[in-house]
Structure formats: structure tokens, C-alpha cells
Design a protein around this motif. Structure first.
Motif, mmCIF file in Angstrom:
data_model
loop_
_atom_site.group_PDB
_atom_site.id
_atom_site.type_symbol
_atom_site.label_atom_id
_atom_site.label_comp_id
_atom_site.label_asym_id
_atom_site.label_seq_id
_atom_site.Cartn_x
_atom_site.Cartn_y
_atom_site.Cartn_z
ATOM 1 N N GLY A 21 0.687 -1.152 0.053
ATOM 2 C CA GLY A 21 -0.105 0.077 -0.001
ATOM 3 C C GLY A 21 0.826 1.297 -0.077
ATOM 4 N N LEU A 22 0.530 2.236 0.831
ATOM 5 C CA LEU A 22 1.215 3.380 1.033
ATOM 6 C C LEU A 22 1.435 3.508 2.573
ATOM 7 C CD1 LEU A 22 -1.155 5.740 -0.979
ATOM 8 C CD2 LEU A 22 1.136 5.219 -1.575
ATOM 9 N N THR A 23 2.737 4.407 2.769
ATOM 10 C CA THR A 23 2.919 5.108 4.126
ATOM 11 C C THR A 23 2.197 6.465 4.298
ATOM 12 O OG1 THR A 23 4.834 6.261 3.358
ATOM 13 C CG2 THR A 23 5.069 4.017 4.266
ATOM 14 N N LEU A 24 1.662 6.509 5.329
ATOM 15 C CA LEU A 24 0.603 7.686 5.533
ATOM 16 C C LEU A 24 1.425 8.129 7.036
ATOM 17 C CD1 LEU A 24 -2.810 6.362 4.701
ATOM 18 C CD2 LEU A 24 -1.302 7.800 3.522
ATOM 19 N N ASP A 25 1.336 9.664 6.891
ATOM 20 C CA ASP A 25 1.623 10.446 8.159
ATOM 21 C C ASP A 25 0.751 11.486 8.619
ATOM 22 O OD1 ASP A 25 3.073 11.798 10.248
ATOM 23 O OD2 ASP A 25 4.577 12.665 8.908
ATOM 24 N N ALA A 26 -0.024 11.294 9.538
ATOM 25 C CA ALA A 26 -1.174 12.198 9.951
ATOM 26 C C ALA A 26 -0.752 13.054 10.752
ATOM 27 C CB ALA A 26 -2.374 11.400 10.403
ATOM 28 N N ARG A 27 -0.678 14.245 10.837
ATOM 29 C CA ARG A 27 -0.376 15.627 11.605
ATOM 30 C C ARG A 27 -1.545 16.108 12.174
ATOM 31 N NH1 ARG A 27 4.919 16.919 10.124
ATOM 32 N NH2 ARG A 27 5.871 15.106 9.215
ATOM 33 N N ILE A 28 -1.676 16.558 13.414
ATOM 34 C CA ILE A 28 -2.807 17.454 14.035
ATOM 35 C C ILE A 28 -2.684 18.646 13.352
ATOM 36 C CG2 ILE A 28 -3.268 18.706 16.091
ATOM 37 C CD1 ILE A 28 -1.588 16.210 17.497
ATOM 38 N N GLY A 29 -3.991 19.124 13.025
ATOM 39 C CA GLY A 29 -4.204 20.311 12.092
ATOM 40 C C GLY A 29 -5.507 21.118 12.212
ATOM 41 N N GLY A 30 -5.864 22.188 11.614
ATOM 42 C CA GLY A 30 -7.120 22.830 11.750
ATOM 43 C C GLY A 30 -6.794 24.093 12.200
ATOM 44 N N SER A 31 -7.159 25.127 11.587
ATOM 45 C CA SER A 31 -6.737 26.577 11.746
ATOM 46 C C SER A 31 -7.260 27.084 13.456
ATOM 47 C CB SER A 31 -7.214 27.422 10.618
ATOM 48 O OG SER A 31 -7.169 28.994 11.198
ATOM 49 N N PRO A 32 -8.574 26.593 13.577
ATOM 50 C CA PRO A 32 -9.000 27.006 14.971
ATOM 51 C C PRO A 32 -8.154 26.275 15.894
ATOM 52 C CG PRO A 32 -10.811 26.703 13.510
ATOM 53 C CD PRO A 32 -9.693 26.260 12.628
ATOM 54 N N LEU A 33 -7.829 24.755 15.595
ATOM 55 C CA LEU A 33 -7.271 24.335 16.725
ATOM 56 C C LEU A 33 -5.978 24.970 16.976
ATOM 57 C CD1 LEU A 33 -6.477 20.558 17.308
ATOM 58 C CD2 LEU A 33 -4.591 22.037 16.886
ATOM 59 N N ASN A 34 -5.095 25.316 15.930
ATOM 60 C CA ASN A 34 -3.942 26.151 16.077
ATOM 61 C C ASN A 34 -3.967 27.349 16.924
ATOM 62 O OD1 ASN A 34 -2.414 24.093 14.469
ATOM 63 N ND2 ASN A 34 -2.674 25.443 12.454
ATOM 64 N N VAL A 35 -5.180 28.290 16.740
ATOM 65 C CA VAL A 35 -5.274 29.277 17.352
ATOM 66 C C VAL A 35 -5.458 29.230 18.656
ATOM 67 C CG1 VAL A 35 -6.597 31.519 17.507
ATOM 68 C CG2 VAL A 35 -6.230 30.678 15.183
ATOM 69 N N ALA A 36 -6.415 28.033 19.112
ATOM 70 C CA ALA A 36 -6.371 27.831 20.620
ATOM 71 C C ALA A 36 -5.082 27.479 21.217
ATOM 72 C CB ALA A 36 -7.509 26.695 20.688
ATOM 73 N N GLN A 37 -4.385 26.682 20.464
ATOM 74 C CA GLN A 37 -3.035 26.167 21.014
ATOM 75 C C GLN A 37 -2.188 27.418 21.135
ATOM 76 O OE1 GLN A 37 -3.237 21.345 20.491
ATOM 77 N NE2 GLN A 37 -1.970 22.458 19.280
ATOM 78 N N GLY A 38 -2.157 28.437 20.206
ATOM 79 C CA GLY A 38 -1.360 29.294 19.962
ATOM 80 C C GLY A 38 -1.666 30.369 21.433
ATOM 81 N N LEU A 39 -2.969 30.528 21.749
ATOM 82 C CA LEU A 39 -3.354 31.379 22.846
ATOM 83 C C LEU A 39 -2.785 30.562 24.256
ATOM 84 C CD1 LEU A 39 -6.935 32.223 21.829
ATOM 85 C CD2 LEU A 39 -5.138 33.862 22.239
ATOM 86 N N ALA A 40 -2.987 29.337 24.131
ATOM 87 C CA ALA A 40 -2.552 28.685 25.244
ATOM 88 C C ALA A 40 -0.967 28.702 25.492
ATOM 89 C CB ALA A 40 -2.855 27.152 25.084
ATOM 90 N N ARG A 41 -0.347 28.669 24.524
ATOM 91 C CA ARG A 41 1.292 28.902 24.715
ATOM 92 C C ARG A 41 1.510 30.284 24.941
ATOM 93 N NH1 ARG A 41 4.576 25.228 20.272
ATOM 94 N NH2 ARG A 41 3.680 23.239 20.803
ATOM 95 N N LEU A 42 0.789 31.197 24.646
ATOM 96 C CA LEU A 42 0.853 32.681 25.015
ATOM 97 C C LEU A 42 0.368 33.181 26.184
ATOM 98 C CD1 LEU A 42 0.351 34.304 21.220
ATOM 99 C CD2 LEU A 42 2.509 33.781 22.757
ATOM 100 N N ALA A 43 -0.145 31.916 27.222
ATOM 101 C CA ALA A 43 -0.258 32.245 28.539
ATOM 102 C C ALA A 43 -1.736 32.924 28.713
ATOM 103 C CB ALA A 43 0.734 32.848 29.402
#
Length: 308
Positions: A21-43
Motif C-alpha cells: 500500500g502506502l505510508t501515511l503520516d497524519a499530523r494534527i491540524g485545523g486553523s481554529p485548533l492552531n489558534v486555541a493552542q497558540g493562545l494557550a502557549r501565549l499564556a
């Protein structure tokens, strides 16, 4: 508290062929998820409002949010599959995207199932394709309309034509959300898709006349601009060795909200009263944060101390 509303998904990268078959590499994504995690990293205290699947990708997305310190009490779980964005590269190195999201978990929120917001909620951040698909789009737009008088509404269109190629539909959604939002951040790329006959300055003026208090436009390596009805400012992008730009716009948005929070400017009145000097400082802060993300692989957003 900030509440980020939208979607989370898996970006699935297609790798080499295997005998079976194929090798697949799944990465966490989604713009709103990024914004939420970005806010958390900015305390910043932040919660995520979205539909997440109970499947394996959904469990991983939930674990990622919790690991970053994002409040997941507003996440609605269901047994529909997680959205997958499959990325492959052709023989010329050009990426191709196949979006698998019809009937997925992040679309299952309805007006009737919207969770109650925490009393401490000060800002609702909306963005990306969750506003443009159903039934979640109608539910989130109704939430913005319901809460506009009590809480600051922030919006980043983050147009995704691979989800819905209908530009007229995107324009309808964007114009409705702009009429509800106090803060709008948009990329010049999105403006070029939505309004090719207008300049960013013309669009910003029109959106301010429709009710927005602050409009910010990002221009990639060319910097960013911001407008209120009384002031305007520009800021260059810091010089940086760009690895990739994944998550840069989401970082910029999280940093905008963080600066405004730190300067007690998270009200429509405070946004309208920002002068040119303050707008410039706001843009410089957000641009520094985005540059850090661009210097690293993927949506690896900075923590607060890194920006200083």
C-alpha cells in the motif's frame, strides 16, 4: 477567557509506496485548533468549542488540546469520523489536496447542541471552513449573532476552496460574519480570492463601515496593516530564515488577541480607540510571533517568553 470555535482535523501526508500500500503520516491540524493552542502557549486562558470524533484521530486531537492546556469542556464528542485532509505531491513536486469531511464529526454541532459558554468568556474567536459547512456553520453564525452584544467577536475567514469551491457561498458567509465581528483579521491571499476587484484598503474601509472596529490584513513576507475608523498602521515582517509558513496566520491571530488582552483592549470601544502608535505595536508583536512559527517546521507556535 477566550473561546475558539471551529474545527480540528488531521493533515495526512502520503509517503512512499510499500509492497502492500502506502505510508501515511497524519499530523494534527485545523486553523481554529492552531489558534486555541497558540493562545494557550501565549499564556491566555482558552477553551475550544468544536465537534470531535471518538475515533483514533479524534482521541489524538483531544489529547493534543489537553496537553497544551486548552480547556476542552466545550468539545462535543460524536461517533462520526474525523475530517482528513490528504496531501500528496506529484512528479513535479506540486502538492495536491483531497479533503474528506462530508458528514464528519466537526460538522455535527447544531444550534440545539451548542454548549453553554463559561461566564468568564470575554472573546469568541471564529474562523475557517466550519463557518461555511452545515449544520455547524449555521450554529456558529447564530452563536456569534447571539453573543455580539455581550462579548468581543473575532473572525478570520481562512478561506478553504478545497472544502467548498463556491466563492459566492464564501463571500456570503464572510460578509455575514464581518457584520457580526468587532475584530477581523484576513490574509491578502483570501482577499484576492474573495474580492479581486478591490484593494485591501477598500475592503477594510467597507468592513469598518459595516460595523467592524478593527481590520488587520496580513501580507506574508510583506508585513501587515491595520485600520480602525480613525487610525491606520503598517508593520514589516521581521527578517527570518523561513522553514515553512504553516500556522503563521493562526499564530498572528493568537498574538493579536494576546496583545489586546495584555493592553486591556478587548472591547469594541477600546479597539476603536487604538491610535497609530498602538496599532503599530500590535502589528509588530503579532508579526514577531508569526516569524518564529515560520522559522520552524509545521505549526510550532511560540510561547510568550520567546516573543520578548
Amino acid at each position: 477567557m477566550f473561546v475558539v470555535c471551529g474545527e480540528a482535523l488531521m493533515d495526512v501526508y502520503v509517503g512512499a509506496s510499500t509492497p502492500t500500500g502506502l505510508t501515511l503520516d497524519a499530523r494534527i491540524g485545523g486553523s481554529p485548533l492552531n489558534v486555541a493552542q497558540g493562545l494557550a502557549r501565549l499564556a491566555r486562558p482558552v477553551a475550544f468549542l468544536a465537534g470531535l470524533s471518538t475515533d483514533a484521530p479524534g482521541e489524538r486531537l483531544l489529547a493534543s488540546l489537553r496537553a497544551e492546556g486548552v480547556d476542552t469542556s466545550l468539545v462535543l464528542r460524536n461517533d462520526a469520523p474525523s475530517t482528513l485532509s490528504v496531501v500528496s505531491v506529484d512528479a513535479n513536486g506540486v502538492p495536491r489536496y483531497a479533503f474528506h469531511g462530508n458528514g464528519a464529526a466537526d460538522r455535527q454541532i447544531t444550534t440545539d447542541t451548542l454548549p453553554a459558554l463559561p461566564p468568564a468568556t470575554r472573546v469568541l474567536q471564529f474562523g475557517s471552513y466550519a463557518l461555511a459547512v452545515e449544520p455547524v456553520g449555521s450554529a456558529l453564525r447564530a452563536l456569534a449573532a447571539r453573543e455580539r452584544a455581550q462579548r468581543l467577536i473575532a473572525y478570520d475567514p481562512n478561506v478553504r476552496l478545497n472544502v467548498d469551491p463556491d466563492l459566492m457561498h464564501w463571500r456570503t458567509v464572510v460578509e455575514q460574519m464581518v457584520s457580526l465581528a468587532h475584530l477581523v483579521k484576513v490574509s491578502d491571499e483570501d482577499l484576492g480570492l474573495l474580492y479581486p476587484a478591490e484593494t485591501p484598503e477598500q475592503v477594510a474601509a467597507r468592513w469598518l463601515a459595516q460595523g467592524a472596529a478593527l481590520v488587520a490584513v496580513t501580507r506574508g513576507g510583506q508585513g501587515a496593516s491595520a485600520w480602525t475608523r480613525a487610525a491606520q498602521a503598517d508593520a514589516p515582517s521581521p527578517k527570518t530564515q523561513v522553514v515553512d509558513t504553516v500556522g503563521a496566520g493562526d499564530t498572528f491571530q493568537a498574538a493579536l488577541l494576546t496583545w489586546l488582552d495584555e493592553h486591556d483592549a478587548l472591547t469594541p470601544e477600546a479597539l476603536s480607540n487604538l491610535d497609530t502608535v498602538s496599532l503599530g505595536a500590535l502589528l509588530h508583536f503579532a508579526a514577531r510571533a508569526a516569524a518564529i512559527t515560520c522559522s520552524r517546521r509545521g505549526a510550532d507556535m511560540p510561547r510568550r517568553a520567546e516573543i520578548d
